[in-house]
Design an enzyme around this catalytic site. Structure first.
Site, mmCIF file in Angstrom:
data_model
loop_
_atom_site.group_PDB
_atom_site.id
_atom_site.type_symbol
_atom_site.label_atom_id
_atom_site.label_comp_id
_atom_site.label_asym_id
_atom_site.label_seq_id
_atom_site.Cartn_x
_atom_site.Cartn_y
_atom_site.Cartn_z
ATOM 1 N N GLU A 33 -6.294 -7.982 -0.937
ATOM 2 C CA GLU A 33 -7.020 -7.864 0.390
ATOM 3 C C GLU A 33 -8.377 -7.389 -0.010
ATOM 4 O O GLU A 33 -8.725 -6.619 -0.745
ATOM 5 C CB GLU A 33 -6.306 -6.733 1.072
ATOM 6 C CG GLU A 33 -4.923 -7.303 1.908
ATOM 7 C CD GLU A 33 -4.142 -6.096 2.692
ATOM 8 O OE1 GLU A 33 -5.203 -5.445 3.486
ATOM 9 O OE2 GLU A 33 -3.139 -6.087 2.477
ATOM 10 N N GLU A 50 0.760 -1.274 -0.105
ATOM 11 C CA GLU A 50 -0.111 -0.075 -0.208
ATOM 12 C C GLU A 50 0.872 1.338 -0.139
ATOM 13 O O GLU A 50 0.288 2.320 0.543
ATOM 14 C CB GLU A 50 -1.092 -0.005 1.151
ATOM 15 C CG GLU A 50 -2.170 -1.028 0.995
ATOM 16 C CD GLU A 50 -3.029 -1.028 2.286
ATOM 17 O OE1 GLU A 50 -3.028 -0.153 3.160
ATOM 18 O OE2 GLU A 50 -4.339 -1.416 1.682
HETATM 19 C C1 GAL Z 1 -4.941 -2.854 4.742
HETATM 20 C C2 GAL Z 1 -3.544 -3.413 5.145
HETATM 21 C C3 GAL Z 1 -3.336 -4.182 5.970
HETATM 22 C C4 GAL Z 1 -4.293 -4.231 7.148
HETATM 23 C C5 GAL Z 1 -5.719 -4.071 6.672
HETATM 24 C C6 GAL Z 1 -6.887 -4.037 7.503
HETATM 25 O O1 GAL Z 1 -4.908 -1.552 4.272
HETATM 26 O O2 GAL Z 1 -2.623 -3.384 4.011
HETATM 27 O O3 GAL Z 1 -2.207 -4.596 6.634
HETATM 28 O O4 GAL Z 1 -4.070 -3.290 7.759
HETATM 29 O O5 GAL Z 1 -5.699 -2.844 5.633
HETATM 30 O O6 GAL Z 1 -8.129 -4.285 6.974
#
Ligand code: GAL
Length: 799
Positions: free
Chosen positions: A455, A382
């Site tokens: 994710e 990110e």
């Molecule tokens: C994302 C991040 C993860 C975790 C996640 C929680 O933005 O890459 O490490 O923090 O959010 O949903």
């Protein structure tokens, strides 16, 4: 010949370091004896100060080196030290290493005394140093501290194999190998490379090489009868590399690998030329109390959970290279891996970037022979675009490993695409809207590229295993909606959800207690309903997980319809008090793409009510009839149309019915199908026959504490101590979890073992687990629990 000796026992540790501590003289009273993997401090389960582990500490160990090894090169190999180390031998400084997630070695050769103890000292800095990734800004996970992975001594002759990259070529047509060797040597050598399938020799190549060459490439062409590494049958082969100097065997280096092709294309991901939808979860490598410091068995178990319990085919090692044991298991069981460099949203200055590139190099060097590793993540999770830095990381990865594609995870649209695969953390779904973005919207490129959702869900819906059931169900359904969407979409190679297990985190994240409740399982690896979304897609076992307590007053305004069941059954027959309440089928309408859609058990009286409403005219006097009518309404509230609700309101108004009357009626109506015994029996049917049966709800009471252990045999022979997990669950008389039991467990342990964390714990959401570790002795570990309900004693053999 090469010799590797683990030195994980008998370390001395103190939680501080001052100049002079590297010397041989020390006050033993300041130290405690520890075994690796070691965390610099035991943390509470939650609600702790995150600075607790951020300090500098000192580890020391005597290493006795016999004069038999005098003519060898001797190294000490560290698999992971968090996050900065300075290494000394006999008071002499050997070197430093930055970065807590990748291995490093120090050469001891010229500094050793033979036939006596040598003093190895490591200064470990576990603070969040701005010059080392992932630090420099905030990070949503903890990095913990200490020498948290194994350490070994490596003895090699004057000629030895320093590194091997086994490149598999043309695996789908005529499999062949290019074995790229990095050699350290003095003389002309003869190399023998032998390919084995277990003990069976498949191919053998012998080659003379001249003194000058350090990098040697050996080919093995036209291999026949090769079996590919696949998800169903993850076939591994062994390669042995022998070096001879004047007929004297100098080294015998062994490496495991597999033959497979893996390619992300714009229309999907292909494993061995077969399209496979990627379906996975992210994993943090942390555990309660000890953070990252968990040995082999616990690491491997996580891979098993992801592959076998959850039925997934890929895991992302968010956000750093993880334990080699975890990856070994991924190789063995056929679980693909997306492995990435350490980091979180932040790119540091030049020095930081140098460490990041070094970590990328160390990651690829360590894991390039693993068939499970399918793609390298060469961007910091990110982070913003950084043309120069990411051009370098891509080039570096491609030059070190031309056989794998690169990717990098972003969270913004239209980011610069320097990799082979565009990975996006797509958190667009917030319950009622679009589930996943279209790839073209994200990439803003003219045509489709290989695209992966790295994710989803996570922080959009943090859910504790002990949350209200409505929340647990919605949490599950968010995973389900993404799964359904991504399976049906052609522009997505797959989706890797956030995340497998809850994890400890910093104050800026999580629920204020230093836990991010984003897992489909909790920190103890106990499932939430969301885990059933994935496990119900499996076909190797009957799954019928009821996402409800079937408790009349648990939901808002009461009642328990619809009952959602995550199952791979064809249908569910429902009985209540012995009478048939219908057969229900997978909700293919709402979830057309998943293999096994959940089954929704609805209260059909609601529908009957709608019909009655349409046909019956009530007289003003017929109050009793009206009451029963309201009763019906309450039962069927999930089915009421706006029109019906309006009519009901009208009637309530007309009869000046008090809210308390409606409440009373509502409570009465919660005897849903009108039966007194409100327990519900669900009968799972597959191919026309009953395959599973569960009864829930009604009169339930604490019956027993189930005590289950993951392994009944542990070993003292491992490279370090061994562990297993014991799970405690408070069950009702029918074997269902009672999630609101919060009993205190006094855990008693006899024998050669130790509980990790406190011996007295309370159940959380009716369940909890502890890990038990061996203490180096053989025998039987007996674990019992002091609780008023009945429970078993567990015996674990330590061999
Ligand atoms: C994302 C991040 C993860 C975790 C996640 C929680 O933005 O890459 O490490 O923090 O959010 O949903």
């Amino acid at each position: 010949m090469r010799k590797v000796t683990y030195i994980n026992d008998n370390w001395l540790y103190k939680p501080s370091f001052k100049t002079g501590d590297q010397m041989n003289d020390f006050d033993v009273k300041q130290y405690q004896e520890v075994e690796l993997p070691h965390n610099n401090i035991d943390l509470p389960y939650n609600c702790f100060d995150e600075n607790m582990y951020q300090f500098v500490s000192c580890y020391r160990r005597n290493i006795y080196i016999s004069s038999e090894d005098k003519n060898k090169y001797i190294f000490v190999d560290f698999e992971g030290v968090m996050s900065y180390a300075k290494v000394y031998i006999n008071g002499k400084y050997l070197g430093e290493h930055k970065g807590g997630y990748t291995p490093f070695s120090m050469e001891l050769t010229d500094h050793l005394e033979f036939d006596q103890d040598n003093h190895l000292v490591v200064m470990v800095d576990s603070r969040e140093r701005e010059d080392i990734p992932p630090f420099g800004h905030v990070v949503d996970f903890l990095t913990y501290g200490g020498i948290y992975r194994e350490v070994s001594l490596r003895f090699v002759e004057k000629s030895y194999v320093n590194h091997v990259f086994v490149k598999t070529l043309h695996v789908l047509e005529t499999p062949s190998l290019e074995v790229d060797l990095e050699l350290i040597r003095e003389n002309d050598l003869v190399i023998e490379v032998a390919l084995y399938d277990d003990d069976q020799l498949i191919k053998y190549v012998k080659k003379d090489i001249d003194k000058g060459l350090m990098d040697v490439s050996i080919e093995m062409n036209h291999l026949t009868g090769i079996e590919l590494w696949s998800l169903e049958k993850p076939k591994l082969y062994d390669l042995s590399i022998k070096l001879y100097d004047n007929n004297l065997l100098m080294d015998d280096y062994k490496v495991k690998f597999g033959f497979r092709s893996a390619e992300f294309k714009s229309d999907g991901f292909y494993l061995n030329n077969k399209k496979v939808k990627l379906n996975g979860l992210n994993r943090h490598q942390s555990f309660p109390y000890v953070g990252y410091a968990m040995p082999e068995r616990a690491q491997k178990k996580d891979a098993d959970i992801i592959k076998y319990n959850l039925g997934l085919n890929i895991v992302r090692t968010s956000h750093y290279p993880q334990s080699r044991h975890f990856l070994d298991r991924c190789d063995e069981i056929g679980l693909m891996v997306f492995e990435e460099i350490p980091g979180w949203q932040h790119i540091g200055e030049k020095k930081w970037q140098e460490v990041s590139k070094q970590e990328l190099r160390e990651m690829i060097r360590r894991d390039c022979n693993r068939p499970s590793v399918t793609i390298w993540g060469v961007r910091v999770n990110e982070s913003k675009d950084h043309h120069d830095f990411y051009t370098l990381t891509n080039d570096l990865a491609r030059s070190l490993d031309p056989t794998r594609q690169t990717t990098g995870v972003r969270c913004t649209e239209g980011s610069e695409f320097l990799e082979d695969v565009y990975s996006m953390n797509d958190f667009v779904h917030s319950g009622h809207n679009q589930v996943l973005r279209k790839q073209e919207k994200v990439t803003r490129l003219k045509s489709d590229v290989p695209y992966l959702v790295s994710e989803h869900t996570g922080h959009m819906y943090p859910t504790k295993r002990f949350d209200h059931e409505t929340r647990l169900i919605e949490h599950a359904n968010r995973h389900l909606r993404v799964l359904n969407e991504q399976v049906g979409r052609q522009d997505i190679t797959g989706a890797i959800g956030w995340c497998a297990f809850d994890y400890n985190t910093h104050k800026d994240f999580g629920s204020g207690d230093k836990i991010c409740y984003h897992g489909v399982m909790d920190m103890f690896r106990i499932p939430k309903y969301a885990a059933s979304v994935y496990s119900s897609q499996r076909d190797d076992e009957i799954i019928m997980d009821v996402a409800s307590l079937i408790a009349k007053g648990e939901r808002d305004s009461g009642g328990y319809f619809p009952i959602q069941v995550f199952t791979n059954c064809d249908a569910i027959k429902v009985e209540m008090a012995g009478s048939d309440k219908g057969t229900y089928y997978p909700d293919k309408k709402r979830y057309p793409h998943v293999k096994h859609a959940p089954i929704m058990i609805e209260n059909t009286l609601g529908e009957a009510f709608e019909r009655t409403m349409a046909t019956t005219k009530f007289s003003d006097k017929d109050k009793d009839k009206f009451k029963s009518f309201v009763l019906e309404v309450m039962k069927g509230e999930h089915h009421l149309s706006k029109k019906t609700k309006r009519m009901l309101l009208g009637l309530v108004f007309k009869y000046r019915l008090k809210t308390s009357d409606i409440g009373k009626l509502a409570r009465m109506s919660l005897d849903s199908w009108g039966e007194k015994d409100t327990s519900v029996t669900l009968i799972g049917v597959k191919n026309g026959v009953e395959v599973i049966r569960k009864t829930l709800g009604g009169m339930v009471y604490k019956d027993r504490l189930e005590v289950k252990v993951d392994d009944i045999v542990l070993s003292t022979k491992k490279s370090s101590y061994d562990v297993t997990r014991i799970e405690f669950k408070m069950l009702d008389q029918r074997g269902n979890l009672l999630p609101f039991s919060d009993d205190v467990l006094n855990i008693k342990l006899d024998g050669p073992g130790q509980i990790i964390g406190p011996n007295q714990v309370s159940l959380i959401g009716g369940a909890r687990a502890v890990w038990v570790k061996t203490t180096g002795k053989k025998g039987v570990i007996k674990v019992s629990v002091d609780t008023p309900v009945r429970c078993d004693t567990i015996s674990i053999k330590v061999k």
